[in-house]
Design a protein around this motif. Structure first.
Motif, PDB file in Angstrom:
ATOM      1  N   ALA A  70      -3.208   2.409   4.346  1.00  0.00           N
ATOM      2  CA  ALA A  70      -4.658   2.411   4.551  1.00  0.00           C
ATOM      3  C   ALA A  70      -5.017   1.274   5.509  1.00  0.00           C
ATOM      4  N   CYS A  90      -8.070   0.503  -6.223  1.00  0.00           N
ATOM      5  CA  CYS A  90      -6.677   0.573  -5.764  1.00  0.00           C
ATOM      6  C   CYS A  90      -5.719   0.388  -6.945  1.00  0.00           C
ATOM      7  N   PRO A  91      -4.886   1.388  -7.230  1.00  0.00           N
ATOM      8  CA  PRO A  91      -4.015   1.256  -8.395  1.00  0.00           C
ATOM      9  C   PRO A  91      -2.987   0.149  -8.225  1.00  0.00           C
ATOM     10  N   SER A  92      -2.521  -0.059  -7.006  1.00  0.00           N
ATOM     11  CA  SER A  92      -1.453  -1.046  -6.846  1.00  0.00           C
ATOM     12  C   SER A  92      -2.010  -2.393  -6.379  1.00  0.00           C
ATOM     13  N   CYS A 133       0.838  -1.194   0.000  1.00  0.00           N
ATOM     14  CA  CYS A 133       0.000   0.000   0.000  1.00  0.00           C
ATOM     15  C   CYS A 133       0.877   1.249   0.000  1.00  0.00           C
ATOM     16  N   VAL A 134       0.536   2.203  -0.872  1.00  0.00           N
ATOM     17  CA  VAL A 134       1.312   3.442  -0.935  1.00  0.00           C
ATOM     18  C   VAL A 134       0.530   4.626  -0.376  1.00  0.00           C
ATOM     19  N   ALA A 135      -0.552   4.305   0.310  1.00  0.00           N
ATOM     20  CA  ALA A 135      -1.319   5.340   1.003  1.00  0.00           C
ATOM     21  C   ALA A 135      -1.818   6.454   0.094  1.00  0.00           C
ATOM     22  N   CYS A 136      -2.173   6.105  -1.127  1.00  0.00           N
ATOM     23  CA  CYS A 136      -2.750   7.138  -1.991  1.00  0.00           C
ATOM     24  C   CYS A 136      -4.168   7.452  -1.528  1.00  0.00           C
ATOM     25  N   LEU A 137      -4.740   6.525  -0.761  1.00  0.00           N
ATOM     26  CA  LEU A 137      -6.058   6.673  -0.152  1.00  0.00           C
ATOM     27  C   LEU A 137      -7.202   6.784  -1.167  1.00  0.00           C
ATOM     28  N   TYR A 138      -6.975   6.246  -2.342  1.00  0.00           N
ATOM     29  CA  TYR A 138      -8.107   6.138  -3.271  1.00  0.00           C
ATOM     30  C   TYR A 138      -9.215   5.309  -2.635  1.00  0.00           C
ATOM     31  N   CYS A 139      -8.803   4.277  -1.940  1.00  0.00           N
ATOM     32  CA  CYS A 139      -9.787   3.412  -1.300  1.00  0.00           C
ATOM     33  C   CYS A 139     -10.655   4.199  -0.335  1.00  0.00           C
ATOM     34  N   SER A 152      -3.582  -3.290  -3.669  1.00  0.00           N
ATOM     35  CA  SER A 152      -3.110  -3.585  -2.320  1.00  0.00           C
ATOM     36  C   SER A 152      -4.244  -3.814  -1.344  1.00  0.00           C
ATOM     37  N   VAL A 153      -5.471  -3.775  -1.810  1.00  0.00           N
ATOM     38  CA  VAL A 153      -6.564  -4.042  -0.883  1.00  0.00           C
ATOM     39  C   VAL A 153      -7.492  -5.046  -1.552  1.00  0.00           C
TER      40      VAL A 153
HETATM   41  S1  SF4 Z   1      -5.932   2.500  -2.832  1.00  0.00           S
HETATM   42 FE1  SF4 Z   1      -4.465   0.822  -2.525  1.00  0.00          FE
HETATM   43  S2  SF4 Z   1      -2.460   1.777  -2.442  1.00  0.00           S
HETATM   44 FE2  SF4 Z   1      -3.942   3.413  -2.235  1.00  0.00          FE
HETATM   45  S3  SF4 Z   1      -4.159   3.618  -0.002  1.00  0.00           S
HETATM   46 FE3  SF4 Z   1      -5.750   2.201  -0.638  1.00  0.00          FE
HETATM   47  S4  SF4 Z   1      -4.855   0.188  -0.415  1.00  0.00           S
HETATM   48 FE4  SF4 Z   1      -3.168   1.651  -0.344  1.00  0.00          FE
END
Ligand code: SF4
Ligand SMILES: Cc1cc2nc3c(=O)[nH]c(=O)nc-3n(C[C@H](O)[C@H](O)[C@H](O)COP(=O)(O)OP(=O)(O)OC[C@H]3O[C@@H](n4cnc5c(N)ncnc54)[C@H](O)[C@@H]3O)c2cc1C
Ligand code: SF4
Ligand code: SF4
Ligand code: SF4
Lengths: 665, 309
Positions: free
Chosen positions: A626, A643-645, A594-600, A647-648
């Motif tokens: 996140a 989530c772009p990467s 997770c890169v904490a972009c917080l799209y989620c 990670s969730v």
């Molecule tokens: S969208 Fe994915 S990468 Fe971005 S904060 Fe949420 S879990 Fe992390």
């Protein structure tokens, strides 16, 4: 190697008719990792479930696929069966070969092949299922009831009597809904006011009920057991706590001639008013659009005469947040109008009936106000145009209802009965008058209903003409009703003094907007949808939200009250436990990626995502990631999609599982 | 403003260079920033490269010239991440670079208060492969600079330089986009297919993009594998669709991806097309304000739905 068991259900004939279930089972048996596969007539029945349980023990199964109906229907059933066989219930999945296959296809070979594919996909998924443990969340034992008609009042009273707090929100200045407008009610002809007003007073005085009238739902957050409701209390311009309900303000208001919507505009009211004398609460509201003070800044009479100083011209809308655990939606109905419909509306008006321009062509509710002892005519049946007593009244049923060409194909259910009632009320008041009824069929199932209808004809001498009305027009002071009598096979023309249209029951305008706030589904007419037409008639598919009354479909009072009490019972069942078990199908964040972009967090409709700081032992911040609060997560998967990467992921629906399913095709 | 001359007056770059050095010295001496991220002269004549200066005595190494193509926002999102640990950072940005910073702030990657932003007025930079050390002209200016709307960055802590009169340049990017839009869907598909087929999956475009800051790109995953990793047509197409979709509504338009691509794939053309779609559909333009939610992360009832068939 996995040891998966596949159980293919015939669903009686429902699946087996179009899908070769034996072949599906035989093909499943050949899939890698499948240790056992069979088919059975009714998997959900007791012997079916036992078959499954025995197979788990006998074949040491470590995963189950039941190829049958929608998981909505029986996933719980089979997961419970798996659990009692000692398997983690989340290792049991449904392959939907009924709604997604047999019901929608005709070609047997193709349907069979598709069913096999669906099974293969679910086998691939089950292999990667994890053992999950249910999540428990606390339940807020307070209910919200939206709409204060008979449905809402009944539900609120039942829940409150069971000892739980209820918040009752009504859009209008008074509770009561349509029932407060009715004169006497079928099938017993008891006076509506006499049975309704005591309930209204009970609701207002109940120590467990908080009443918000002249209020609407602004927003809905949260989920079953833990909703946060924001209520907009519209500015009444009258301070409820101070007002004693003396009515001096209304008496002195110089604006007297405003049409009263409660009386279907037959009577008038002042700018500061209660909609009807028995209103609950008996607190007036200023109709700002028509108030001299608000229009010109001069007047202020009500403020001067109000003893307790309850008038507040500066009052603003207030937003109140109410935490609740369950919601009953009881927003009722409105009547179809024959006026011209806005362009693009699927519903059409009746140009052939004059589009509502003939004053003595009225709807059923207007007739109720005329017949009501507390109505604008004091209970006398008088024509709106000239105040004369009509001697010939024509009632027309099914106006808008069962009329596909007008945009509505359903039956409004109550009109046959209330029209019969109207002919009686008319006869009781105008002894020398004659009632005619144009009808397609008389639909009178219900206790004492057919007897009631027969009485209208046999004792009260209403003339029933089976046929449709093709045109209505004004001729002098009469209305010419042109129709057909299909029994006799002739055209009929009646010169009537008054025409009463039994117009269709429709959901409230704006019912869809409320549904979107609540996240519940509705049909193409905007009636709210129950979770299952037969087995879950009062539950919404959205957990914790229940339906009562005409907002779900046309209903008379007995049906409305039964459904309201049923909804209340569901709420009480929910409140019987302190904690709620929730499905552990929740999202989890892979903190490594997770890169904490917080799209989620941005997209989560449940507000389940928070930021979490990862620190080393010295307390230095290493990174932010996140975090999904499992108690709040609704398991929708929106975060996973955004989530772009990647990670969730949702447990039970991981990317790995989805990919495996695709690859199984 | 019309300019009869065909070139951009290099005096601007010299003036900006002086102003950057003065500002860098000031913030480093005052301790207002632990490091300054800027550009310095490259090893070859007429080139420039990123620089990180921490010692006020070394600010004279900083320069600004038409060779300062790099988008330095990259240095705050992923490359040289360690510098961020030093504390507050001063960063020199052109208008297009600032858009990337703003985008990164909206994505929780940067905090405005942790930065000292030195905005530079920029008349343009060189296109890839252009002759060095001559005033910028129709021949040498980068495509993106011909139609630049952010010559003077807005919202920086200090902005240095005054924009000179600019000559008229042929708007090659708009022309290219119109050509693309005039194609039939089938033509467009084969246009991209041919371009993407050349991709060697070096991922230089990803490496240089300030928004591709994922620690592990989904395209490198193998469990499950979403995108084939070898440079073959199907995987290439998938990679480029992922890239375009992930950057839609975020891409600042710095065109760094296109600059670094060894295979001359017109990546920024795709970026610009996506940006245009987002503007037309949702009125969204990336990089002008820190937005809590971009258009693709929210649902509004009045959103255009006509594309749902
Ligand atoms: S969208 Fe994915 S990468 Fe971005 S904060 Fe949420 S879990 Fe992390
Ligand atoms: C002409 C006529 C005669 C009838 N006669 C009989 C009869 O004799 N016997 C019989 O059994 N039935 C009769 N009925 C049917 C009866 O009126 C209905 O069964 C009953 O009113 C349904 O109650 P309800 O609470 O579901 O809806 P409603 O009575 O419509 O009440 C809904 C309430 O919700 C409120 N509301 C709506 N939207 C919102 C919102 N968004 N937020 C907050 N509040 C909201 C409304 O203001 C209203 O107070 C008759 C109906 C008609 C039209
Ligand atoms: S699955 Fe994701 S988006 Fe959906 S409720 Fe859970 S955390 Fe929110
Ligand atoms: S830089 Fe060019 S060649 Fe390399 S991955 Fe990107 S598009 Fe492909
Ligand atoms: S392409 Fe997408 S997943 Fe990959 S690094 Fe860029 S933003 Fe992240």
């Amino acid at each position: 190697m996995s040891r998966i068991g596949v159980f293919v259900c015939h669903c009686g004939e429902n699946i087996a008719r179009t899908v070769d279930v034996e072949k599906v089972a035989a093909e499943a048996a050949r899939l890698p990792g499948v240790a056992y596969a069979t088919d059975y007539k009714y998997m959900c029945s007791d012997p079916g479930q036992n078959l499954l349980k025995n197979a788990v023990a006998e074949h040491r199964l470590d995963g189950i696929v039941v190829a049958a109906c929608s998981p909505r229907m029986h996933e719980k059933t089979f997961r419970n069966a798996a659990k009692s066989a000692g398997l983690n219930p989340f290792l049991c999945e449904m392959a939907n070969i009924r709604e997604h296959c047999s019901w929608v296809h005709e070609d047997r070979d193709e349907a069979t092949a598709k069913a096999s594919d669906i099974v293969a996909m679910m086998v691939a998924r089950v292999k990667k299922d994890k053992r999950l443990v249910p999540i428990t969340v606390p339940v807020t034992k307070r209910a919200l009831v939206i709409g204060g008609g008979i449905a809402g009042i009944q539900a609120a009273l039942d829940i409150a009597d069971a000892g739980h707090q209820v918040v009752l929100v009504e859009r209008e200045p008074s509770i009561g809904g349509h029932m407060a407008q009715l004169s006497e009610t079928f099938p017993t002809l008891d006076c509506s006011q006499c049975i309704m007003t005591p309930k209204m007073v009970d609701a207002a005085n109940h120590p467990n009920i908080t009443l918000h009238t002249y209020s609407e739902i602004e927003s809905v957050d949260g989920y079953i057991g833990n909703f946060q409701i924001t209520v907009r209390k519209k500015a009444r311009s009258v301070i409820e706590e101070k007002c004693t309900g003396c009515g001096v303000c209304s008496a002195k208001c110089p604006q007297k001639k405003i049409p009263n919507a409660f009386d279907k505009n037959l009577g008038t009211r002042p700018a500061i008013y209660v909609p009807f004398p028995q209103a609950v609460p008996n607190t007036p509201v200023i109709d700002r659009a028509n108030c001299t003070w608000f229009k010109t800044g001069k007047c202020g009479v009500c403020q001067k005469v109000c003893g307790p100083g309850a008038i507040d011209y500066e009052q603003e809308d207030r937003l109140i947040v109410e935490p609740v655990g369950a919601i009953v939606v009881a927003t009722g109905f409105e009547l179809y109008s024959i006026t011209e419909k806005p362009k693009g509306s699927p519903i059409k008006g009746y140009g052939e009936f004059g589009h509502g321009t003939i004053p003595d062509v009225i709807d059923g509710l207007t007739f109720e106000r005329l017949a009501s002892a507390s109505g604008p005519t004091g209970g006398k049946i008088l024509r709106p145009s000239d105040g004369r007593e009509p001697k010939q009244v024509v009632f027309v049923q099914c106006v808008g209802s069962r009329a596909r060409e007008k945009g509505i194909s359903y039956c409004s259910k109550i009109c046959c009965m209330y029209t019969a009632k109207h002919t009686m009320l008319y006869k009781h008041k105008v002894h020398d008058g004659q009632a005619y009824v144009f009808f397609m069929d008389a639909r009178t199932p219900g206790k004492s209903y057919d007897e009631f209808w027969r009485r209208a004809i046999e004792e009260e001498e209403a003339v029933y003409i089976r046929g449709m009305v093709s045109r209505l027009y004004q001729k002098g002071d009469k209305i010419v009703v042109m129709g057909s009598d299909v029994h006799v096979g002739v055209q009929v023309e009646i010169e009537a003094d008054l025409v009463v249209l039994a117009t269709a029951v429709q959901p409230r305008a704006g019912a869809d907007t409320l549904a979107q706030k609540l996240g519940i589904s509705y049909d193409s007419y905007h009636f709210y949808s129950e979770a299952h037409a037969k087995l879950k008639p009062v539950e919404c598919a959205t957990a914790g939200i229940y339906l009562a009354g005409a907002c779900q479909g046309p209903k008379d009072i007995p049906d409305t009250v039964s459904q309201a009490s049923a909804a209340a019972a569901k709420v009480m069942t929910l409140f019987a436990k302190d904690e709620l078990e929730r499905e552990p199908i929740v999202a989890k964040v892979n903190e490594k990626n997770c890169v904490a972009c917080l799209y989620c967090k941005k997209v989560c409709p449940y507000g389940a995502v928070e930021e979490k700081e990862i620190r080393d032992r010295q307390g230095n911040l290493i990174r932010v990631v996140a975090y999904v609060n499992p108690g709040v997560c609704g398991g929708c998967g929106t975060c996973q999609a955004s989530c772009p990467s990647k990670s969730v992921e949702l447990d039970g629906y991981t990317d790995e599982q989805i990919m495996a399913m695709i690859e199984a095709l | 403003m019309t300019n009869t001359a065909q070139t951009i007056d290099p005096a601007l770059y010299a003036a900006v260079t002086d102003a950057i050095r003065a500002e860098a010295k000031k913030v480093l001496e005052a301790g207002a920033a632990a490091a300054v991220v800027g550009w310095q002269a490259g090893r070859r004549q007429g080139t420039a490269m990123p620089a990180i200066i921490t010692d006020p005595a070394k600010v004279a190494e900083l320069i600004f010239s038409p060779a300062c193509v790099n988008n330095l926002a990259l240095y705050l999102s992923k490359a040289k991440k360690e510098i961020r640990a030093r504390g507050r950072i001063a960063i020199v940005v052109k208008g297009c670079d600032l858009k990337a910073l703003v985008g990164l702030m909206g994505e929780n990657q940067l905090k405005r208060e942790d930065l000292h932003v030195i905005g530079v007025v920029c008349a343009g930079v060189q296109r890839a492969g252009a002759a060095k050390d001559i005033p910028l002209s129709e021949e040498t200016i980068a495509g993106k600079c011909r139609e630049c709307t952010v010559h003077t960055p807005e919202g920086a802590d200090v902005t240095v330089g005054t924009l000179p009169d600019l000559p008229h340049f042929t708007p090659v990017e708009s022309e290219e986009l119109s050509r693309l839009e005039a194609m039939t869907p089938a033509q467009r598909w084969s246009f991209w297919k041919e371009h993407f087929a050349r991709c060697i999956r070096c991922y230089a475009c990803r490496q240089v993009c300030p928004f591709c800051y994922c620690e592990q790109c989904l395209c490198d995953r193998n469990r499950p594998q979403a995108v084939e990793t070898t440079p073959r047509p199907a995987g290439n197409m998938a990679w480029h669709i992922v890239r375009a979709m992930h950057l839609a509504g975020r891409c600042a338009g710095c065109a760094e991806c296109e600059r670094v691509c060894p295979m001359d794939i017109p990546l920024n053309l795709l970026n610009r097309k996506m940006a245009k779609e987002l503007k037309e559909l949702y009125g969204h333009e990336a990089g002008f304000e820190v937005k809590e939610k971009g258009p693709l992360a929210q649902y509004r009832e009045d959103d255009d739905q006509s594309f749902i068939k």
